[in-house]
Design an enzyme around this catalytic site. Structure first.
Site, PDB file in Angstrom:
ATOM      1  N   GLU A   1      25.215 -19.340  16.969  1.00  0.00           N
ATOM      2  CA  GLU A   1      24.373 -18.159  17.188  1.00  0.00           C
ATOM      3  C   GLU A   1      22.904 -18.541  17.116  1.00  0.00           C
ATOM      4  O   GLU A   1      22.085 -18.104  17.934  1.00  0.00           O
ATOM      5  CB  GLU A   1      24.655 -17.101  16.113  1.00  0.00           C
ATOM      6  CG  GLU A   1      25.985 -16.418  16.252  1.00  0.00           C
ATOM      7  CD  GLU A   1      26.221 -15.432  15.124  1.00  0.00           C
ATOM      8  OE1 GLU A   1      26.542 -14.278  15.424  1.00  0.00           O
ATOM      9  OE2 GLU A   1      26.085 -15.802  13.943  1.00  0.00           O
ATOM     10  N   GLU A   2      22.565 -19.368  16.134  1.00  0.00           N
ATOM     11  CA  GLU A   2      21.171 -19.765  15.979  1.00  0.00           C
ATOM     12  C   GLU A   2      20.675 -20.466  17.244  1.00  0.00           C
ATOM     13  O   GLU A   2      19.595 -20.171  17.751  1.00  0.00           O
ATOM     14  CB  GLU A   2      21.037 -20.683  14.754  1.00  0.00           C
ATOM     15  CG  GLU A   2      19.607 -20.920  14.335  1.00  0.00           C
ATOM     16  CD  GLU A   2      19.510 -21.825  13.105  1.00  0.00           C
ATOM     17  OE1 GLU A   2      20.559 -22.250  12.573  1.00  0.00           O
ATOM     18  OE2 GLU A   2      18.381 -22.086  12.675  1.00  0.00           O
ATOM     19  N   GLY A   3      21.498 -21.393  17.757  1.00  0.00           N
ATOM     20  CA  GLY A   3      21.115 -22.102  18.976  1.00  0.00           C
ATOM     21  C   GLY A   3      21.050 -21.170  20.170  1.00  0.00           C
ATOM     22  O   GLY A   3      20.076 -21.179  20.931  1.00  0.00           O
TER      23      GLY A   3
END
Ligand SMILES: *[C@@H]1O[C@H](CO)[C@@H](O)[C@H](O)[C@H]1NC(C)=O
Ligand SMILES: *[C@@H]1O[C@H](CO)[C@@H](O)[C@H](O)[C@H]1NC(C)=O
Ligand SMILES: *[C@@H]1O[C@H](CO)[C@@H](O)[C@H](O)[C@H]1NC(C)=O
Ligand SMILES: *[C@@H]1O[C@H](CO)[C@@H](O)[C@H](O)[C@H]1NC(C)=O
Ligand SMILES: *[C@@H]1O[C@H](CO)[C@@H](O)[C@H](O)[C@H]1NC(C)=O
Ligand SMILES: *[C@@H]1O[C@H](CO)[C@@H](O)[C@H](O)[C@H]1NC(C)=O
Ligand SMILES: *[C@@H]1O[C@H](CO)[C@@H](O)[C@H](O)[C@H]1NC(C)=O
Length: 500
Positions: A173-175
């Site tokens: 998700e962060e990426g």
């Protein structure tokens, strides 16, 4: 235009109508202002707002976004209006004092209350997303990480905003949300243009995300995120390397250098003349290195800088494992990575480190960049402190390592070559908004990027649809309102992501 005007003026009733309309308008305006003043209510606000807190490993930051209130279904352009850096360390540092984590957010919450008009407070969504610092604390001591979340949630619940939950983002998700942010701000999504890859570097993890024509997820399903945005489908490759943010990478390098438990260490990644006592138990107090703690060691060791860029590169390279790969190609540590494609934006610590080092010009020949870093690392520590009296000593001491690490990660780790390195743009902001995962996260949770193009029939729900590969959650995924529990975390996190 002038022709039309002449026609109108020639028509007999036009002047009367104009005066009549103008009169009505004035009366309406006066009435509106009077009602507003009498009821002591402000006039309708032009904008709506959203707030996202990025609880990173080294610090927490708050971002305030706004978009035009009158646009249908919040389809207006979202921009960042304000931001605030929380004083003190990241929330994961409050494991032994969870209440402190909640209290630390106070000043930025006050700033947010002042920045968002009070009539909008109650409807303004507020999210907190934690990244690798909390992923690590969760691995190390889940009850401590729960206690930190409880304290943070209590503090945010007491704010006037509509608090929508605090949770740990998965590495994917962060990426992926960083990639959404960059491409949204660059207007590359509405037109279905070629997208830009995203390179994000934090203190505890680092992410690489890009669309590759050769990647459909068959080879390594958990590296795939598929999106349908404005009527276009994207197969995004993304990977997050836990323990490869710049602070944890430094720990890993120091751990390899102190494996035998020496009392002193000559380290090429620190300036000549730099000397500092380091505590073994402090250095190894991270799941990234805990298992390699020497059996027998003194309490401290003395770290002495020698300032040698080339030896530093050799030392840094050892934290990457290039020996095994079960796929057609790998970056490092057996992680699949398709061939690099297209241009990239590099942000967060990539920006802060390379900006400090005056090395953000990636069009410079690779040899020039190396020469500058070589010269920088060789500068005596006393000169460094004299030249940068206002820079915090801890940061100043680590730029040589961080710069060398960035260069090594990009070239040896991700396989950027002298040529493809020029495709990287080092960015902090795009059109006034910070590059990072927060904007993409809010756009998804508030359904502000439609799956279909505005004019197309609404065949799909108006939502940023994200599907993971085999290991990801089914459509929708975990409730965004709760942070992940450790057992759920293992569902979201691919094996390589958890540990080095
Ligand atoms: C806004 O959303 C509603 C339901 O979600 C839909 O019926 C309506 O057509 C949308 N309006 C526009 C202009 O897209
Ligand atoms: C986990 O953290 C709590 C404090 O929140 C502490 O009391 C406990 O001893 C820690 N456990 C371990 C195994 O470190
Ligand atoms: C370790 O360092 C601390 C302070 O940094 C010092 O008080 C202590 O004496 C040192 N211990 C040894 C064994 O050198
Ligand atoms: C590669 O596959 C072998 C056999 O299936 C397995 O034991 C090994 O752990 C795998 N290596 C990596 C890096 O995934
Ligand atoms: C970067 O450039 C600025 C302006 O030329 C200079 O003041 C600063 O010392 C340079 N920083 C480094 C680390 O060389
Ligand atoms: C590295 O990049 C080069 C040139 O772009 C390419 O030919 C090579 O296949 C890449 N290697 C890997 C392991 O991706
Ligand atoms: C996007 O938001 C929806 C809720 O609107 C959520 O269910 C979904 O998990 C989010 N996607 C990701 C990747 O977090």
């Amino acid at each position: 235009m002038s022709e039309q005007r002449e026609m109108k003026e020639a028509s007999p009733g036009y002047r009367t109508v104009t005066i009549f309309v103008a009169g009505i308008a004035v009366i309406a305006l006066v009435a509106l202002v009077t009602v507003g003043v009498l009821q002591n209510k402000p006039l309708p606000q032009k904008y709506k707002y959203g707030i996202v807190m990025d609880a990173g490993s080294s610090h927490t930051a708050l971002y305030i976004y706004q978009w035009p209130a009158e646009k249908d279904n919040n389809t207006g352009r979202v921009t960042q209006t304000d931001s605030c850096r929380v004083d003190g360390p990241g929330i994961s540092s409050y494991a032994s004092n969870p209440r402190g984590a909640g209290e630390s957010l106070g000043d930025c919450m006050l700033k947010a209350r002042q920045a968002v008009p009070s009539s909008r407070h109650g409807e303004t969504p507020l999210y907190l997303g934690a990244t690798a610092g909390m992923r690590l604390l969760n691995i190390e001591n889940a009850s401590a990480s729960d206690a930190v979340f409880q304290a943070v949630e209590a503090a945010l619940h007491s704010s006037p905003f509509s608090f929508r939950g605090a949770r740990i983002l998965s590495g994917q998700e962060e990426g992926a949300f960083g990639w959404v942010t960059v491409n949204y701000l660059d207007d590359r999504l509405t037109q279905g243009q070629e997208t830009t890859g995203a390179l994000d570097l934090g203190g505890a993890s680092t992410q690489i995300s890009f669309v590759s024509a050769r990647f459909d997820g068959t080879e390594s399903p958990h590296n795939l995120m598929t999106f349908r945005l404005y009527g276009n489908d994207y197969n995004l490759y993304t990977h997050s390397y836990l323990c490869y943010g710049k602070d944890q990478a430094l720990r890993k390098m120091l751990a390899l250098q102190t494996a035998s438990g020496p009392t002193s260490l000559s380290d090429p990644c620190f300036h000549p003349g730099y000397i500092r006592t380091r505590d073994y138990s402090e250095l190894y107090a991270s799941p990234c290195v805990a298992r390699s703690k020497p059996q027998a060691s003194p309490r401290n060791f003395t770290l002495k800088g020698t300032g040698d860029f080339d030896s530093c590169r050799t030392a840094v390279k050892k934290i990457f494992d290039f020996s095994k790969c079960n796929f057609s190609r790998c970056s490092f540590n057996g992680v699949f990575q398709p061939e690099l494609q297209g241009s990239f934006g590099a942000f967060s610590a990539y920006y802060f480190v390379l900006d400090f080092l005056n090395l953000t010009d990636t069009s410079a020949p690779m040899e020039t960049i190396k020469d500058k870093l070589r010269e920088y690392c060789a500068t005596p520590w006393a000169d460094m402190q004299r030249q940068h009296p206002s820079t915090k000593v801890k940061y100043l001491a680590e730029y040589c390592f961080s710069g060398t690490y960035i260069l090594t990660l990009l070239t040896e780790g991700y396989n950027f070559t002298a040529d493809t390195f020029k495709e990287i743009t080092i960015i902090r902001k795009i059109k006034g908004s910070d590059a990072g995962w927060t904007l993409g996260y809010m756009l998804n949770l508030t359904n502000m990027i439609p799956a279909e193009a505005p004019d197309a029939p609404p065949a799909a729900p108006r939502r940023l649809r994200v599907h993971h590969g085999a290991h990801g959650p089914a459509a929708g995924g975990p409730s965004p309102l709760h942070h992940l529990h450790p057992q759920q975390d293992s569902v979201l996190q691919p094996a390589q992501d958890r540990m080095s």
